[in-house]
Write a protein that holds these residues in place. Structure first.
Motif, short mmCIF file in Angstrom:
data_model
loop_
_atom_site.label_atom_id
_atom_site.label_comp_id
_atom_site.label_asym_id
_atom_site.label_seq_id
_atom_site.Cartn_x
_atom_site.Cartn_y
_atom_site.Cartn_z
N GLU A 64 7.06 6.78 4.89
CA GLU A 64 8.01 7.45 5.77
C GLU A 64 8.97 6.41 6.35
O GLU A 64 8.72 5.21 6.24
CB GLU A 64 7.27 8.18 6.89
CG GLU A 64 6.41 7.29 7.75
CD GLU A 64 5.48 8.07 8.68
OE1 GLU A 64 5.29 9.28 8.49
OE2 GLU A 64 4.95 7.44 9.62
N GLN A 105 -0.88 3.94 5.82
CA GLN A 105 0.36 4.31 6.52
C GLN A 105 1.15 5.19 5.55
O GLN A 105 1.52 4.74 4.48
CB GLN A 105 1.17 3.06 6.87
CG GLN A 105 2.56 3.33 7.37
CD GLN A 105 2.58 4.08 8.69
OE1 GLN A 105 1.84 3.74 9.60
NE2 GLN A 105 3.42 5.10 8.79
N PRO A 106 1.39 6.46 5.90
CA PRO A 106 2.15 7.33 5.00
C PRO A 106 3.53 6.75 4.69
O PRO A 106 4.11 6.03 5.52
CB PRO A 106 2.28 8.64 5.79
CG PRO A 106 1.20 8.59 6.81
CD PRO A 106 0.99 7.14 7.13
N GLY A 122 5.33 2.43 3.37
CA GLY A 122 3.99 3.00 3.34
C GLY A 122 2.99 1.99 2.83
O GLY A 122 3.35 1.02 2.14
N VAL A 144 -4.70 6.45 2.08
CA VAL A 144 -3.41 6.13 2.70
C VAL A 144 -3.67 5.49 4.07
O VAL A 144 -4.34 6.07 4.92
CB VAL A 144 -2.54 7.39 2.83
CG1 VAL A 144 -1.26 7.08 3.61
CG2 VAL A 144 -2.20 7.95 1.45
N ALA A 178 -0.60 6.99 -5.04
CA ALA A 178 -1.41 7.59 -3.97
C ALA A 178 -2.57 8.44 -4.49
O ALA A 178 -3.53 8.67 -3.77
CB ALA A 178 -0.52 8.42 -3.05
N TRP A 230 5.16 5.95 -5.25
CA TRP A 230 4.17 6.25 -4.21
C TRP A 230 3.32 7.44 -4.62
O TRP A 230 2.08 7.40 -4.51
CB TRP A 230 4.86 6.52 -2.87
CG TRP A 230 3.91 6.92 -1.79
CD1 TRP A 230 3.53 8.20 -1.47
CD2 TRP A 230 3.20 6.07 -0.90
NE1 TRP A 230 2.63 8.18 -0.43
CE2 TRP A 230 2.42 6.88 -0.07
CE3 TRP A 230 3.17 4.69 -0.73
CZ2 TRP A 230 1.60 6.37 0.93
CZ3 TRP A 230 2.35 4.18 0.27
CH2 TRP A 230 1.58 5.02 1.08
#
Length: 140
Positions: A111, A108-109, A120, A106, A101, A97
Motif C-alpha cells: 500500500e 506489511q500489506p 509491502g 504478509v 503473496a 506482489w
C-alpha cells in the motif's frame, strides 16, 4: 569496471522448489546443478539437492540459491536478510506482489507509504522475507 550484487539464498532441501517458485513470479530462466551432477553428495539422499542454482531474467531479476548439505551447520535464522524488489511501475510491482503473496505471511500489506507510492513486506513459504516497493524520487 562493473560490480553486480546478487542475493544468494541458502536452503536445506528446498532450493529447487524456491527457484522454480521465484521463476514463476519474476520470469526468466532457472539453472540448477545438483550434487549428483558434480559427482555426488556425501549423503546419497541429498544427491538431487542444489549445489548451485539461479533464476536470471531479462528484466534484471537475479537470485542464486543452494542446499546446504546436512553435514554442515545451517540455521535459517530470524531476519538474516531481506530481498528487495524495487520498480518504477505500480502495476508491475502489484502484479509481482500478487504472485509472491500466495502462500506467504504478509508483514506489511502492499500500500502507499510515506516514502513510496507502494510498499509491502512478506515472508514467503520458504522463510524468505521480501520487500517490494515503487521507487519515488528522493527530495532531501
Amino acid at each position: 569496471m562493473s560490480v553486480t550484487t546478487t542475493t544468494h539464498l541458502n536452503f536445506r532441501g528446498d532450493a529447487r522448489a524456491a527457484l522454480e517458485h521465484y521463476q514463476s513470479v519474476f520470469g526468466g530462466r532457472v539453472t540448477v546443478i545438483t550434487y549428483k551432477d558434480m559427482g555426488g553428495a556425501p549423503d546419497e539422499a541429498e544427491s538431487d539437492w542444489v549445489v548451485w542454482g539461479e533464476v536470471a531474467a531479462d528484466n534484471g531479476f537475479h537470485v542464486m540459491a543452494y542446499d546446504v548439505p546436512s553435514q554442515q551447520p545451517w540455521d535459517q535464522g530470524r531476519n538474516p536478510f531481506f530481498v528487495s524488489v524495487r520498480g518504477d511501475d505500480t502495476d508491475e510491482i502489484s502484479a509481482l506482489w500478487e504472485k509472491l503473496a500466495k502462500g506467504s505471511t504478509v508483514i506489511q500489506p502492499l500500500e502507499p507509504s510515506q516514502w513510496a507510492p507502494l510498499y509491502g513486506m512478506l515472508t514467503d513459504r520458504f522463510g524468505i522475507t521480501w520487500v517490494l516497493d515503487v521507487a519515488a524520487p528522493y527530495n532531501g
